[in-house]
Motif scaffolding. Structure first.
Motif, PDB file in Angstrom:
ATOM      1  N   ILE A  23     -11.065  -2.465 141.163  1.00 47.96           N
ATOM      2  CA  ILE A  23     -10.131  -2.134 142.245  1.00 47.96           C
ATOM      3  C   ILE A  23      -8.938  -1.350 141.692  1.00 47.96           C
ATOM      4  O   ILE A  23      -8.554  -0.321 142.243  1.00 47.96           O
ATOM      5  CB  ILE A  23      -9.671  -3.415 142.977  1.00 47.96           C
ATOM      6  N   ASP A  24      -8.378  -1.825 140.574  1.00 44.08           N
ATOM      7  CA  ASP A  24      -7.238  -1.130 139.951  1.00 44.08           C
ATOM      8  C   ASP A  24      -7.633   0.265 139.491  1.00 44.08           C
ATOM      9  O   ASP A  24      -6.859   1.221 139.643  1.00 44.08           O
ATOM     10  CB  ASP A  24      -6.695  -1.935 138.775  1.00 44.08           C
ATOM     11  N   ASN A  25      -8.828   0.416 138.940  1.00 44.38           N
ATOM     12  CA  ASN A  25      -9.304   1.721 138.485  1.00 44.38           C
ATOM     13  C   ASN A  25      -9.444   2.678 139.668  1.00 44.38           C
ATOM     14  O   ASN A  25      -9.074   3.858 139.585  1.00 44.38           O
ATOM     15  CB  ASN A  25     -10.629   1.579 137.739  1.00 44.38           C
ATOM     16  N   TYR A  26      -9.982   2.183 140.786  1.00 47.01           N
ATOM     17  CA  TYR A  26     -10.111   3.012 141.982  1.00 47.01           C
ATOM     18  C   TYR A  26      -8.734   3.478 142.463  1.00 47.01           C
ATOM     19  O   TYR A  26      -8.547   4.654 142.784  1.00 47.01           O
ATOM     20  CB  TYR A  26     -10.823   2.253 143.101  1.00 47.01           C
ATOM     21  N   LYS A  27      -7.768   2.573 142.500  1.00 49.97           N
ATOM     22  CA  LYS A  27      -6.420   2.936 142.954  1.00 49.97           C
ATOM     23  C   LYS A  27      -5.812   4.007 142.056  1.00 49.97           C
ATOM     24  O   LYS A  27      -5.192   4.957 142.533  1.00 49.97           O
ATOM     25  CB  LYS A  27      -5.511   1.705 142.992  1.00 49.97           C
ATOM     26  N   LYS A  28      -6.002   3.872 140.751  1.00 50.51           N
ATOM     27  CA  LYS A  28      -5.458   4.846 139.799  1.00 50.51           C
ATOM     28  C   LYS A  28      -6.113   6.212 139.996  1.00 50.51           C
ATOM     29  O   LYS A  28      -5.430   7.233 140.107  1.00 50.51           O
ATOM     30  CB  LYS A  28      -5.670   4.355 138.369  1.00 50.51           C
ATOM     31  N   LEU A  29      -7.449   6.241 140.071  1.00 51.69           N
ATOM     32  CA  LEU A  29      -8.155   7.513 140.267  1.00 51.69           C
ATOM     33  C   LEU A  29      -7.833   8.139 141.617  1.00 51.69           C
ATOM     34  O   LEU A  29      -7.685   9.353 141.733  1.00 51.69           O
ATOM     35  CB  LEU A  29      -9.671   7.304 140.135  1.00 51.69           C
ATOM     36  N   SER A  30      -7.702   7.312 142.632  1.00 50.12           N
ATOM     37  CA  SER A  30      -7.375   7.795 143.962  1.00 50.12           C
ATOM     38  C   SER A  30      -5.988   8.437 143.973  1.00 50.12           C
ATOM     39  O   SER A  30      -5.789   9.512 144.542  1.00 50.12           O
ATOM     40  CB  SER A  30      -7.443   6.639 144.956  1.00 50.12           C
ATOM     41  N   GLY A  31      -5.033   7.779 143.320  1.00 54.94           N
ATOM     42  CA  GLY A  31      -3.681   8.337 143.229  1.00 54.94           C
ATOM     43  C   GLY A  31      -3.659   9.650 142.479  1.00 54.94           C
ATOM     44  O   GLY A  31      -3.003  10.605 142.891  1.00 54.94           O
ATOM     45  N   GLU A  32      -4.405   9.726 141.377  1.00 51.38           N
ATOM     46  CA  GLU A  32      -4.471  10.966 140.607  1.00 51.38           C
ATOM     47  C   GLU A  32      -5.100  12.089 141.424  1.00 51.38           C
ATOM     48  O   GLU A  32      -4.663  13.241 141.355  1.00 51.38           O
ATOM     49  CB  GLU A  32      -5.259  10.739 139.314  1.00 51.38           C
ATOM     50  N   ALA A  33      -6.111  11.763 142.213  1.00 52.87           N
ATOM     51  CA  ALA A  33      -6.744  12.775 143.063  1.00 52.87           C
ATOM     52  C   ALA A  33      -5.756  13.286 144.110  1.00 52.87           C
ATOM     53  O   ALA A  33      -5.661  14.494 144.352  1.00 52.87           O
ATOM     54  CB  ALA A  33      -7.987  12.192 143.741  1.00 52.87           C
ATOM     55  N   GLY A  34      -5.001  12.380 144.716  1.00 51.23           N
ATOM     56  CA  GLY A  34      -3.991  12.795 145.700  1.00 51.23           C
ATOM     57  C   GLY A  34      -2.939  13.696 145.093  1.00 51.23           C
ATOM     58  O   GLY A  34      -2.507  14.682 145.695  1.00 51.23           O
TER      59      GLY A  34
END
Length: 173
Positions: A23-34
């Motif tokens: 979950i934390d990894n998804y949030k980090k990657l999602s933020g970087e994509a944004g």
């Protein structure tokens, strides 16, 4: 733009039962994509801006109150800056949510920077992603502060408006 679409398509939302690490990894990657997509918008619009490193341990004194934006953009007015926080969240019930703690931190930062004739503003830019990568939502700090109180969390919500097409924005030369 193809690189940005590729990043968005690789994101797979966590499923029930996934580990906290997933979950934390998804949030980090999602933020970087944004952030990457928002940076693409700023480049498209020929905006003068700085990226603010998010992982760097040492922060300037004026950012030590907690949160920090992703970008500082400059306008043709030398006395003003626009802080930009790129968000890459999936809206819940057609609303975007920002917690009270984060809103207070941003209010304090804007107040600190808006002194001696200087003006500072905050924009939240939220790319839609997927096949609609050229579209985004954009709200000001004031939009959230005057938004609705969240029923189930401590913070404010804004109801989604019509998305903006990045290619319809004027370029500042």
């Amino acid at each position: 733009m193809l690189e940005k679409i590729s990043i968005m398509l690789r994101l797979v939302a966590p499923k029930k039962g996934d580990s906290q690490k997933d979950i934390d990894n998804y949030k980090k990657l999602s933020g970087e994509a944004g952030e990457l997509i928002t940076q693409g918008y700023l480049d498209l619009w020929k905006t003068k801006y700085f990226c603010i490193e998010q992982e760097y341990v040492i922060k300037p004194e004026w950012l030590n109150d907690g949160t920090r934006p992703d970008f500082i953009a400059f306008t043709s007015d030398p006395t003003e800056v626009i802080l930009i926080d790129a968000k890459n969240h999936i809206p819940k019930d057609n609303k975007f949510f920002i917690g009270n703690k984060r809103l207070n931190e941003y209010q304090n930062l804007i107040s600190k920077l808006s002194t001696n004739g200087r003006k500072a503003y905050l924009l939240f830019i939220m790319p839609i992603g997927g096949n609609s990568i050229n579209y985004f939502y954009c709200y000001t700090l004031q939009d959230f502060l005057s938004g609705q109180d969240s029923n189930d969390r401590s913070g404010k919500e804004v109801t989604l408006s019509d998305p903006i097409n990045a290619y319809d924005m004027p370029n500042e030369e």
